[in-house]
Structure formats: structure tokens, C-alpha cells
Design an enzyme around this catalytic site. Structure first.
Site, mmCIF file in Angstrom:
data_model
loop_
_atom_site.group_PDB
_atom_site.id
_atom_site.type_symbol
_atom_site.label_atom_id
_atom_site.label_comp_id
_atom_site.label_asym_id
_atom_site.label_seq_id
_atom_site.Cartn_x
_atom_site.Cartn_y
_atom_site.Cartn_z
ATOM 1 N N TRP A 32 -3.702 7.850 2.628
ATOM 2 C CA TRP A 32 -4.581 8.304 1.536
ATOM 3 C C TRP A 32 -6.046 8.164 1.927
ATOM 4 O O TRP A 32 -6.930 8.732 1.298
ATOM 5 C CB TRP A 32 -4.294 7.531 0.242
ATOM 6 C CG TRP A 32 -4.823 6.113 0.215
ATOM 7 C CD1 TRP A 32 -4.538 5.129 1.113
ATOM 8 C CD2 TRP A 32 -5.730 5.516 -0.719
ATOM 9 N NE1 TRP A 32 -5.187 3.965 0.793
ATOM 10 C CE2 TRP A 32 -5.921 4.167 -0.330
ATOM 11 C CE3 TRP A 32 -6.380 5.974 -1.853
ATOM 12 C CZ2 TRP A 32 -6.746 3.283 -1.038
ATOM 13 C CZ3 TRP A 32 -7.207 5.085 -2.558
ATOM 14 C CH2 TRP A 32 -7.383 3.771 -2.147
ATOM 15 N N ASP A 33 -6.280 7.432 3.006
ATOM 16 C CA ASP A 33 -7.635 7.203 3.495
ATOM 17 C C ASP A 33 -8.400 8.524 3.631
ATOM 18 O O ASP A 33 -9.601 8.595 3.354
ATOM 19 C CB ASP A 33 -7.606 6.550 4.888
ATOM 20 C CG ASP A 33 -6.858 5.233 4.916
ATOM 21 O OD1 ASP A 33 -5.949 5.050 4.098
ATOM 22 O OD2 ASP A 33 -7.168 4.404 5.792
ATOM 23 N N GLU A 72 -3.406 -4.277 -2.052
ATOM 24 C CA GLU A 72 -2.044 -4.541 -1.555
ATOM 25 C C GLU A 72 -1.685 -6.026 -1.603
ATOM 26 O O GLU A 72 -0.611 -6.406 -1.146
ATOM 27 C CB GLU A 72 -1.901 -4.002 -0.135
ATOM 28 C CG GLU A 72 -1.924 -2.485 -0.096
ATOM 29 C CD GLU A 72 -1.854 -1.913 1.320
ATOM 30 O OE1 GLU A 72 -2.132 -2.649 2.277
ATOM 31 O OE2 GLU A 72 -1.520 -0.722 1.445
ATOM 32 N N LYS A 90 -7.633 -7.631 -2.282
ATOM 33 C CA LYS A 90 -7.866 -7.193 -0.898
ATOM 34 C C LYS A 90 -9.000 -6.169 -0.811
ATOM 35 O O LYS A 90 -9.823 -6.198 0.085
ATOM 36 C CB LYS A 90 -6.568 -6.578 -0.366
ATOM 37 C CG LYS A 90 -6.620 -6.111 1.068
ATOM 38 C CD LYS A 90 -5.299 -5.481 1.474
ATOM 39 C CE LYS A 90 -5.306 -5.034 2.930
ATOM 40 N NZ LYS A 90 -4.128 -4.242 3.284
ATOM 41 N N GLN A 91 -8.988 -5.224 -1.725
ATOM 42 C CA GLN A 91 -9.968 -4.122 -1.654
ATOM 43 C C GLN A 91 -10.164 -3.566 -3.058
ATOM 44 O O GLN A 91 -9.372 -3.861 -3.953
ATOM 45 C CB GLN A 91 -9.458 -3.035 -0.725
ATOM 46 C CG GLN A 91 -8.251 -2.273 -1.231
ATOM 47 C CD GLN A 91 -7.484 -1.556 -0.115
ATOM 48 O OE1 GLN A 91 -6.643 -2.163 0.527
ATOM 49 N NE2 GLN A 91 -7.790 -0.292 0.100
HETATM 50 C C1 BGC Z 1 -5.198 -0.643 3.221
HETATM 51 C C2 BGC Z 1 -4.729 0.712 2.757
HETATM 52 C C3 BGC Z 1 -4.990 1.712 3.851
HETATM 53 C C4 BGC Z 1 -4.385 1.261 5.167
HETATM 54 C C5 BGC Z 1 -4.783 2.154 6.318
HETATM 55 C C6 BGC Z 1 -4.514 -1.002 4.521
HETATM 56 O O1 BGC Z 1 -4.983 -2.238 4.975
HETATM 57 O O2 BGC Z 1 -4.894 -1.624 2.251
HETATM 58 O O3 BGC Z 1 -5.427 1.090 1.587
HETATM 59 O O4 BGC Z 1 -4.453 2.951 3.494
HETATM 60 O O5 BGC Z 1 -4.844 -0.031 5.495
HETATM 61 O O6 BGC Z 1 -6.164 2.164 6.479
#
Ligand code: BGC
Length: 764
Positions: A357-358, A488, A601-602
Site C-alpha cells: 500500500w506504500d 501493526e 508503530k506508525q
Molecule cells: C509497515 C507497513 C508497510 C511495510 C512495507 C511495514 O513495516 O508497517 O505499513 O507497508 O513495512 O514498507
């Protein structure tokens, strides 16, 4: 933070050889050109720690899934980007001794990634055990103009001896991936040999059957004169090379030019691959190194004229942003709609080189603003072409009626990630894909995209959300249970605010889009209805019902959107309370502990606020930022950028700056202690956003560009270039004023700090 690499506005420079940093530097100094990429491995032998990495876009291997406990619905494989044959190899032998920086004494080591012109340069003096010394100067680039061509100029000077220097320039197909689930071989060599002065090697991927051919021409000069003596051919299984013995004296200079063509069956018939590669490299060698480099350079000049950002008063920030822009430009050129962008681009194996999804959430804005619309459109069409697979994927999980669940991770449209909490639960990716369509149209004004491709995707996405919600009698609302949001560090949560918001918004946007296509493109609308079996009355009515009755967790008295049901039950701690020795927590804490903790986390709720900012008052944005940011550990590379943009929005310029440095220098300063695995390419789009959308305050409102800049104290001046609806604009921001110049194209009305102004084309 003291940086290991020297600060320079246009280059990344390493001075002194540090074997402990070798794998990190191999990532940092990577090169790419959209078609292929190469970690900064040494040309000559290196027996120390190294992650060999040559990657070709679109070439992957479906590595059989490996999990502890199989769950129905898991995909059969995890796609792996392949470490392809090593084309850079040059062996340097003097007497019995082979050049190897792991065993030689090294001095005057310097490595430079020149971002302005897109090349990698390395120089050093090596002393062999015998005391003989040589000076080496190596330069290489992957041509932006001829994307199937790479070229190396490798110079060797004996400093204190007379003798015979043996140079072997080779292609080695005996390569492996570090990341392989069953230590399988991924490649079979299908052809190798020599023809018309070209050494070539062709390999086929197992299972996927992609073929690639590497063809090489090697030329040697002694003190500027081409050495005419014929090279000896060297052939071992999976290895072809040209060997030359040269008698040298002190201060002679031997220069080897190596030209390599890398062609794949994605673009050529497998049967003519070898012949095409040979022809291609012969033509490249005729252009000579300097000719090829000049063409390459022209493309880099063009790239920079469309995407450069200038920051005055802060060299580290300047280097950081250019590093990000450079990597984005060399990873994806948008020429091929079959390709996408892996989180590590061409710089490492992690994440399999696959699409996440990035792309939609973090990269589309960069390509929209720095390239003609075609480039971002190709990224959207990539998903359009995978729509059938996304519908199949949903069917596998039990959905019906044309609902589509796009994969969280994919190469060819099939899901290839196999952790239940991500594969089945991180469904917010569907929201990002819908949002990207909206974003594209908002920026380009090309609403017809909906009729051509967009609406079909939106209908399938809305059908998914409709099926995914369920009615809760207790709440008297629709709920979405058992999901993982962008954060996550939480799994299987109910009513993740961000996911619910994305679901609701997608249905609203689909309804609007249906209306538009129905009225403006009736013939196409009929086609879409037939193709999708869309039942207007019942389907739109049931979406409307969900929109009206969707549940959102909130803490009204504090003006907060709650990340999920029960978030406030957690022990409320701040990230600043964590001892440094325990960070990053994902490398120090058990997963069990992480899941129960409050730490994020984000960006999660804040990711949603970022997308739909105009729906919220500044006060609401501030309340949510002040609540969530201190609980966020930013352990995803995608985190700091969104926080930085929101910090700018609420007028916290210094906080925005701190977060900006973290995102822009994430790899250069290795904040997450993992740069050896590769660079965080997708987060680099986020870094760009934190400058242009954050400090530059760029927004599109009703088709008009609007700027509300706020610069960090340290910055004297910020300027960036953007493409917008057939024009190229340069925006210059100082503490006194904001100036928008039209570099190419017609005059344009823009909004600056709330005032509408007419910008005129700059006089030449
Ligand atoms: C992130 C995801 C991301 C993936 C690839 C993960 O660490 O939590 O949001 O899609 O890395 O960049």
C-alpha cells in the site's frame, strides 16, 4: 546526531574504509535506473561481509511459503526479488595475489555517490601482503537514457612495482539470494558463450520462467592507448569473462571499460534475447563510456529540473532531501505500467521487491508532482490490471458478488504475504487504492479516469467494504471487526478508526463517481454496469445505509478519535519513558508485550486525519496529534513523515523539523538500525511530502494549488519544483515571502496564505 557520511549538498561521501559499515554502505550507495538496480558491491573480489545485490525490475521468484501453522487462505508463495547474475565483477591479480579489500591494507579509501549526475565513484590505495601497492579508481552508472545498459570505468595504477597485471572482467551467474525459504536455487543458466567480441550469459528463473541475458564488452587502455591484443576468454560453469595480461611499471595507468547490456524476457522474446543483448552492448560500446555518460547525464539534468528541492541554511537537510529524491527517481521512471515500487526498491531483498500500500499512500504524490500525469497513471493502472486477481483473492477468502480485496503484498496481483494478521486483516490497503484514484483526479483534473478505469475498481472496493462490515445489535451501528490498522503493533482489533473511516469514505466516493460517470459518460457507464453486474438500486441503497450508520470509536470529552475499541484500557505510557536500550521495541520486546502496550508503530488515526484533513478543525487535528504522537515509536519508516506534515499543519514547525530530519536522514543516519538490509525507498515519498505538503503547505483545493508555508527556524529559504496541469512551477519560500514562478506553461491562479494571486510565466 553525528553522521557517518560526509555532508555535502549533492553527494554522499564515505571517507576511510570501514568493513563494519560495508553492508550499510552497499545500500546507501546503490544505483538504479527503473529497469535494474545494483547495490554498491565492489567490482573486485571482496571476502568480507557483503550482501550481493543485482536486481531487475519485474523479475521475481515465487518462493514456497514457510509458516509454522498453515491457515486456509494463505498464499502458496512469497514473491522474492532475485539477486541476478553479477555483472560488475572485475578480478585484479598481480603475481599470485588477488585484490581483496578484506585482506589487503587499505588507505585513502573514498566512496562517493554523486546524486547530481547519478554515478558511483570509489578510489583507494591497496597494499598486498608482498608490499606491492596499487591505486584504484572505479566509476560506474546505470544509464538512465539506455535503461538496459550499465557501464564501468575501472582504473589501476601500480605505485611501487613493475610486473604483470591480470584483469578479468566477467559475468557470474552462480548467485544466490540471502532470503530464500528453502535454500533453493532460483536460476538455471540457459546459455553462455562468446560472440562478436561479446561475452554473454543467459539465465532462466525457476517456476516463473523469466529469462535474462547479460552481455558484456570489455576494453582496456594502457596510458590512454587501447590495448589491441586479443583478450583470452574464460569460461566456467555459469561464468564468462575476458582476461587480459598487461605488463605495467610504476605510475602506468590501466583502464578497463566494461559495458554490459541487461535484457529480460519481459521486453524481448526469450529466443532472441542473446542476440538482442549482443547487438545492444555492441552499440553501447561504440558510444564509448563518455558518450553513454553524457546521455545519462542529460536525463539526470532533466530529472533534477523537474524535482529538485533547495534548502538554504541546513546542509544536512539539503543532503537528506536530495538523497530521497535521487533514490525515487532512480527506482521508478514510470515508463512501464507493469512495474511498481518495492519498499526497498533496488537496494536489498527485504519485502521481496513487491508492491505494498506504500505506493498509493506514500509515493503517488511525489510522482504526481514531479512527472507528467502518465507516470502516476501507470501506477494506478497497475492496480486496475490486477482487479480480476483482487476479486479472485476476495473469493478465496469467502467474499462474493464482485468484491475485491487487493493483496497486501504482490508482484502479479496475487497475494503473497502469509501472516494472518497482515494478509487477512490489514485490509485498509483497499482504502489507499481508492484514495489514490481520488488523489490523482484531484491533482490532474482528469476526471475521465473514472470512466476509463477508476469506477470499476471503486465498485469492487465498495462491494468489499459492504460485505466486510456487520451490524452490531448492541451498538446499533455497522462495525468492522478483526482488523489490523496501519499500526501493526496491534492485531485483530475491532473498529480501527482509520479502517472504518477509509471504508466509509470509499463508499461515499464511489457513489459520487457513479453519479459522474452515469451523467457524463453514459455509454461507458452502461459498459461498466454490464461488466460488473452492478445493481444500482440495491447496491447503492445498502452502501448509503452503511455510510449513515457506521460506528466510530471516539473519546468525545477529549476530542479524540480512538485508534480502536478499548484503546483507552491500555496502560497509558509515553514513548519518551522507554529506556533507549529498549528501542526499537521490535528488536527488544516480545511480540506479546508489544501487542498489549499502548505504543504505536506508525501513524494510524493520524494517517486518516492526514488524508481527510479538510474535514477537521485545527483544534481536532491538534488534540489528536498531541495525544498520539507521544505514544508513537516511529518504528516504521512510514511514520515520521505523516507526523511531520501534521506538525507543520498545526504550526509546530520545530517538531515538524525534528520529524523531518528523522524521515529524510532515516537511512543516511540509520535511525532504525537496519540500513544494511536496503534503503526505505517508499518512505522517501513521505519525506518529499513532509517538505512540499508540510513546510511548503501545498494543498489542492477545488482544482487550485494553495500554499501555506511554515519554515523551520534554521531554514533561510526553501524552493521546490512541481508539475501541475501542464505547467512547471517553482515555489520559493523565505521568511519574508512566498513566490510562485511559472517556468513552463501558461499563467495560473494560486492561493498563497489565503490570498488568490495570478502567477505569470517567468521571462526567459
Ligand atoms: C509497515 C507497513 C508497510 C511495510 C512495507 C511495514 O513495516 O508497517 O505499513 O507497508 O513495512 O514498507
Amino acid at each position: 546526531m553525528k553522521s557517518y557520511y560526509k555532508t555535502d549538498e549533492w553527494s554522499v561521501i564515505e571517507e576511510g574504509f570501514n568493513p563494519k559499515m560495508q553492508e550499510a554502505s552497499e545500500s546507501i550507495f546503490s544505483l538504479g535506473n527503473g529497469h535494474m538496480g545494483q547495490r554498491a558491491n565492489f567490482e573486485e573480489k571482496y571476502s568480507g561481509e557483503s550482501l550481493q545485490g543485482t536486481y531487475i525490475a519485474g523479475i521475481y521468484y515465487p518462493d514456497k511459503t514457510r509458516v509454522g501453522w498453515w491457515k486456509n487462505g494463505y498464499p502458496e508463495y512469497f514473491a522474492k526479488v532475485l539477486n541476478a547474475p553479477n555483472w560488475i565483477g572485475i578480478s585484479v591479480v598481480i603475481g599470485e595475489e588477488e585484490l581483496d579489500l578484506h585482506t589487503c591494507k587499505v588507505s585513502d579509501f573514498r566512496r562517493e555517490l554523486n546524486m547530481k549526475q547519478g554515478f558511483l565513484q570509489r578510489s583507494f590505495i591497496a597494499e598486498f601482503k608482498s608490499g606491492r601497492q596499487i591505486q584504484v579508481n572505479a566509476r560506474r552508472f546505470l544509464s538512465m537514457a539506455e535503461e538496459e545498459i550499465g557501464a564501468i570505468r575501472y582504473s589501476v595504477k601500480p605505485l611501487n612495482f613493475k610486473g604483470t597485471l591480470v584483469l578479468t572482467s566477467y559475468i557470474d551467474g552462480n548467485v544466490v539470494n540471502r532470503d530464500a525459504n528453502y535454500d533453493e536455487k532460483f536460476w538455471d543458466i540457459t546459455a553462455e558463450g562468446f560472440k562478436k567480441g561479446v561475452a554473454y550469459l543467459q539465465s532462466r528463473t525457476r517456476k516463473t520462467g523469466f529469462e535474462v541475458c547479460f552481455a558484456m564488452v570489455s576494453e582496456t587502455e594502457l596510458n590512454g592507448e587501447i590495448l589491441k591484443a586479443k583478450d583470452q576468454t574464460v569460461q566456467q560453469k555459469g561464468y564468462v569473462g575476458y582476461r587480459k595480461e598487461i605488463d605495467v611499471s610504476t605510475h602506468d595507468e590501466v583502464v578497463l571499460y566494461k559495458y554490459v547490456a541487461v535484457l529480460s524476457s519481459l521486453d524481448h522474446q526469450a529466443a532472441s534475447l542473446a542476440e538482442n543483448s549482443i547487438q545492444k552492448v555492441i552499440r553501447a560500446a561504440e558510444r564509448k563510456y563518455n558518450g553513454l555518460f553524457a546521455d545519462h547525464n542529460t536525463l539526470w539534468e532533466e530529472n533534477w529540473s523537474n524535482s529538485d528541492i533547495i534548502i538554504k541554511g541546513d546542509p544536512a537537510a539539503q543532503q537528506g532531501i536530495r538523497f530521497n529524491i535521487f533514490q525515487l527517481n532512480q527506482t521508478y521512471t514510470g515508463r512501464d505500467e507493469r512495474l511498481n515500487i518495492g519498499p526497498k526498491g533496488f537496494t536489498g531483498e527485504k519485502y521481496g521487491g513487491s508492491t505494498y500500500w506504500d505506493t498509493e499512500a506514500f509515493l503517488i504524490p511525489f510522482y504526481l508532482s514531479t512527472e507528467p500525469p502518465q507516470v502516476a497513471r501507470n501506477l494506478l493502472k497497475y492496480r486496475y490490471k490486477h482487479l480480476d486477481k483482487a476479486i479472485e483473492n476476495a473469493v478465496k477468502l469467502g467474499y462474493k458478488n464482485g468484491a475485491a480485496l487487493y493483496p497486501m503484498v504482490t508482484m502479479n496481483g496475487e497475494e503473497c504475504h502469509n501472516e494472518w494478521e497482515i494478509t487477512f486483516e490489514e485490509i485498509h490497503r483497499n482504502g489507499a487504492i481508492a484514495f489514490a484514484i481520488f488523489n490523482y483526479i484531484r491533482y490532474t483534473g482528469e476526471k475521465e479516469y473514472l470512466a476509463e478505469y477508476g469506477l470499476e475498481v471503486l465498485i469492487a472496493l465498495s462491494r468489499f467494504w459492504r460485505e466486510r462490515v456487520n451490524w452490531s445489535d448492541v451498538k446499533g451501528k455497522y462495525v468492522i471487526l478483526g482488523v489490523t490498522g496501519p499500526n501493526e503493533y496491534e492485531n485483530n482489533v475491532n473498529n480501527n478508526w482509520y479502517t472504518n473511516k477509509m471504508a466509509l469514505w470509499t463508499m461515499q466516493y464511489t457513489l459520487e463517481s457513479i453519479d459522474y460517470v452515469m451523467h457524463e459518460h453514459p455509454a461507458q457507464y452502461q459498459k461498466i454496469i454490464r461488466k460488473t453486474g452492478f445493481r444500482y438500486e440495491t447496491e447503492t441503497a445498502s452502501w448509503r445505509d452503511v455510510i449513515k450508520n457506521m460506528y466510530f470509536p471516539v473519546l468525545e470529552e477529549r476530542g479524540l478519535f480512538l485508534q480502536q475499541d478499548g484503546y483507552m484500557d491500555k496502560e497509558q505510557r509515553m514513548a519518551s519513558e522507554l529506556p533507549p536500550a529498549e528501542r526499537p521495541i521490535n528488536q527488544h520486546w516480545s511480540w506479546d508485550r508489544i501487542l498489549r502496550s499502548v505504543f504505536i508503530k506508525q501513524a494510524d488515526v493520524l494517517q486518516g486525519i492526514f488524508c481527510f484533513e479538510d474535514e477537521y478543525t485545527l483544534e481536532t487535528i491538534r488534540q489528536n496529534f498531541d495525544f498520539y504522537e507521544p505514544r508513537t515509536v516511529h518504528e516504521s519508516s512510514l511514520s515520521a513523515c505523516i507526523h511531520s506534515i501534521l506538525a507543520s499543519r498545526i504550526g509546530e514547525a520545530e517538531k515538524a523539523y525534528e520529524l523531518y530530519l528523522r524521515t529524510s536522514r532515516l537511512d543516511l543516519d540509520d535511525y532504525n538500525k537496519e540500513v544494511d538490509e536496503g534503503l526505505h525507498i517508499t518512505s522517501m515519498g513521505g519525506t518529499w511530502m513532509s517538505v512540499v505538503l508540510g513546510f511548503g503547505g501545498l494543498r489542492i483545493r477545488e482544482g487550485m494549488l494553495s500554499f501555506t508555508p511554515s519554515l523551520p527556524k534554521k531554514w533561510k529559504y526553501l524552493s521546490f519544483v512541481i508539475n501541475f496541469r501542464g505547467r512547471v512551477l517553482q515555489v520559493g519560500i523565505s521568511n519574508q515571502q512566498t513566490e510562485v514562478k511559472i517556468i513552463r506553461g501558461d499563467q495560473l491562479q494560486v492561493e498563497i496564505n489565503g490570498k488568490i494571486v495570478m502567477c505569470q510565466p517567468a521571462k526567459l
